[in-house]
Enzyme design. Structure first.
Site, PDB file in Angstrom:
ATOM      1  N   ILE A 188      -1.417  -3.972   7.016  1.00  0.00           N
ATOM      2  CA  ILE A 188      -1.362  -3.215   5.763  1.00  0.00           C
ATOM      3  C   ILE A 188      -0.003  -2.565   5.520  1.00  0.00           C
ATOM      4  O   ILE A 188       0.198  -1.911   4.505  1.00  0.00           O
ATOM      5  CB  ILE A 188      -2.458  -2.135   5.724  1.00  0.00           C
ATOM      6  CG1 ILE A 188      -2.349  -1.193   6.928  1.00  0.00           C
ATOM      7  CG2 ILE A 188      -3.829  -2.778   5.661  1.00  0.00           C
ATOM      8  CD1 ILE A 188      -3.338  -0.036   6.891  1.00  0.00           C
ATOM      9  N   GLY A 231       7.485  -2.140   8.376  1.00  0.00           N
ATOM     10  CA  GLY A 231       8.791  -1.522   8.150  1.00  0.00           C
ATOM     11  C   GLY A 231       9.792  -1.982   9.185  1.00  0.00           C
ATOM     12  O   GLY A 231       9.538  -2.910   9.968  1.00  0.00           O
ATOM     13  N   THR A 232      10.941  -1.321   9.193  1.00  0.00           N
ATOM     14  CA  THR A 232      12.004  -1.693  10.114  1.00  0.00           C
ATOM     15  C   THR A 232      11.616  -1.402  11.556  1.00  0.00           C
ATOM     16  O   THR A 232      11.961  -2.152  12.465  1.00  0.00           O
ATOM     17  CB  THR A 232      13.289  -0.916   9.769  1.00  0.00           C
ATOM     18  OG1 THR A 232      13.599  -1.125   8.393  1.00  0.00           O
ATOM     19  CG2 THR A 232      14.455  -1.389  10.623  1.00  0.00           C
ATOM     20  N   VAL A 238       1.927  -1.688  10.662  1.00  0.00           N
ATOM     21  CA  VAL A 238       0.663  -0.954  10.606  1.00  0.00           C
ATOM     22  C   VAL A 238      -0.477  -1.921  10.308  1.00  0.00           C
ATOM     23  O   VAL A 238      -0.372  -2.757   9.396  1.00  0.00           O
ATOM     24  CB  VAL A 238       0.709   0.159   9.538  1.00  0.00           C
ATOM     25  CG1 VAL A 238      -0.604   0.947   9.536  1.00  0.00           C
ATOM     26  CG2 VAL A 238       1.883   1.103   9.788  1.00  0.00           C
ATOM     27  N   ASP A 298      12.345  11.035   5.403  1.00  0.00           N
ATOM     28  CA  ASP A 298      12.015   9.803   4.687  1.00  0.00           C
ATOM     29  C   ASP A 298      10.871  10.050   3.706  1.00  0.00           C
ATOM     30  O   ASP A 298       9.898   9.298   3.665  1.00  0.00           O
ATOM     31  CB  ASP A 298      11.645   8.695   5.681  1.00  0.00           C
ATOM     32  CG  ASP A 298      11.750   7.303   5.062  1.00  0.00           C
ATOM     33  OD1 ASP A 298      12.410   7.162   4.014  1.00  0.00           O
ATOM     34  OD2 ASP A 298      11.175   6.355   5.630  1.00  0.00           O
TER      35      ASP A 298
END
Length: 482
Positions: A52, A55-56, A60, A165
């Site tokens: 779902i 990222g870097t 997840v 972030d």
């Protein structure tokens, strides 16, 4: 595993129903199989349903677990990349453990580790994608959204946590239930008086040098060997051949880039330390500027949400950078435009900010944190209400007199209607809604208070930028409980 927050327990039924409608892509199935392979204990507890988020630094997954009471609950499994720095992983866990689980901040349920593979287990919150709902939110929805984001920021800032972030994808939102959760502390840093002990260690680790335009990322150092728990000496010092770019400038100011021999550093020019550079306002870079030592400053975060002090590499950064990011989110919510800022590098991002906040104001603010900005032309400060109402479709473009930069973002349907339709029938290029619909959603009654708060969040000076605690006391929220 019994500590899932109230409100998360029944979400798996609707989630499962939606997931069953489509086949999981083969590459996702491969990733799930790999996760089971590197962390076999997961298969004894969870049935991983789908990927779902990616990222870097992490991936997840959505997973289901059967609890001891027979019920089934959904969880989010965050698999950190194996090259993640061990102190960074531990610091993220400590942020979730100490500050999470309350005040709209995600908590942690459990953590699995085998060698250099780590999975953080968190309650799953069913939520909508921000880009799909940004144009359909009523003014009251927006007011509640920013209120709860500020509550989350106030909470983590009390612990001396700088999230670094803040963006819509890291602030999960369930519109129907009006639930909110701040997630992803993978880039978090601590203030000098932080209560998160491991963030204090990162203050030293995060000072590792990097290139001018590179992301500040200790997660990219593959320095943790399996079975090794020592923190010292984790950053590898790699030798590399240096290629020093230089320019030969002709009398016509035409520069030709050349390269110095490998492994040979140019000698610094023999100039007085007090001598200023001679390339100011020219199309070349002089030897004095080339010989200056690069300034190291944190640059973590997502393009479009970085504060001016981050873009200009100010070394002293605090919780104010989170407040700027919250202001950018509010700007998107009020204008119906997401993403609002989209730049390929820091200089373009700074230019876009000047287009909104004014070039003179940006230069004056930069001086307060020791930076000098040169702009080729003067850019006036825009009225935030006029800007947002025009972009949302409540005002005529002709009456707004916005710069050409915003004219390019107009929706073709709106431009076509401009030719022969009255203003009241125009559609918002952000939400494609009629004036009547916007009025029904309360946008014509948005008070000046919300634009005053936006102005304070987008204060170019981090010293005077409003804090989360002060923002929650703003007149905009006078009828809400903080």
């Amino acid at each position: 595993m019994e500590a899932a927050p109230t409100g998360q327990r029944s979400s798996h039924q609707s989630v499962e129903k939606g997931r069953s409608r489509h086949k999981i892509p083969r590459d996702v199935e491969t990733d799930i199989a790999y996760l089971y392979e590197v962390l076999p204990q997961l298969s004894r507890i969870f049935r991983i349903i789908d990927k779902i988020g990616e990222g870097t630094f992490s991936t997840v997954y959505l997973a289901e677990a059967q609890m001891t009471d027979g019920s089934r609950r959904m969880f989010a499994l965050k698999h950190l990349i194996p090259t993640s720095h061990p102190v960074r992983i531990a610091a993220e866990l400590q942020c979730l453990t100490v500050a999470g689980g309350t005040e709209n901040v995600m908590g942690v349920t459990y953590c699995f580790r085998k060698e250099h593979h780590v999975v953080i287990v968190m309650p799953y919150m069913e939520h909508q994608t921000f880009v799909d709902i940004v144009g359909s939110l009523s003014f009251e929805d927006v007011k509640h959204y920013i209120f709860h984001l500020l509550k989350a920021l106030r909470h983590i800032h009390k612990f001396g946590i700088i999230h670094r972030d803040i963006k819509p994808t890291n602030f999960l939102f369930n519109q129907q239930r009006r639930e909110y959760t701040l997630v992803d502390f993978g880039l978090a840093q601590g203030t000098p008086d932080t209560q998160i002990e491991l963030l204090k260690e990162l203050l030293g680790v995060d000072k590792a040098p990097r290139s001018v335009f590179g992301e500040k990322n200790i997660n990219g150092t593959n320095s943790h060997k399996p079975g090794t728990d020592k923190v010292e000496g984790l950053l590898l010092k790699t030798k590399r051949e240096e290629v020093i770019p230089r320019k030969i400038v002709s009398s016509k100011h035409r520069s030709v880039p050349v390269r110095a021999p490998l492994n040979q550093k140019p000698k610094p020019p023999a100039v007085s330390p007090m001598l200023t550079c001679n390339c100011f306002m020219t199309d070349r870079v002089c030897n004095i500027c080339l010989s200056r030592k690069q300034q190291v400053a944190p640059r973590a975060g997502t393009p479009g949400f970085r504060a001016p002090e981050v873009l200009t590499k100010c070394p002293n950064q605090g919780t104010a950078i989170d407040m700027w990011s919250a202001g950018v989110i509010l700007l998107s919510l009020l204008s119906g435009r997401y993403p609002f800022f989209k730049a390929s590098d820091d200089l373009i991002a700074l230019t876009q900010i000047m287009t909104i906040r004014g070039s003179r104001e940006t230069k004056e603010a930069a001086k307060t944190f020791g930076k000098s900005i040169v702009c080729s032309r003067d850019l006036p400060r825009l009225d935030l209400r006029i800007l947002c109402e025009t972009l949302r479709g409540l005002r005529s473009w002709d009456d707004a007199s916005l710069p050409a930069e915003f004219q390019a973002s107009r929706n073709p349907a709106e431009v076509k209607q401009d030719a022969g339709s009255p203003a009241k029938k125009r559609m918002s290029s952000g939400s494609l809604r009629s004036i009547a619909e916007l009025q029904e959603m309360g946008w014509d009654k948005a008070p000046d208070d919300v634009y005053d708060l936006l102005d304070k969040l987008l204060d170019l000076n981090p010293v005077t930028r409003i804090t989360a605690s002060k923002a929650l006391q703003h007149p905009l929220f006078k009828d809400m409980t903080t």
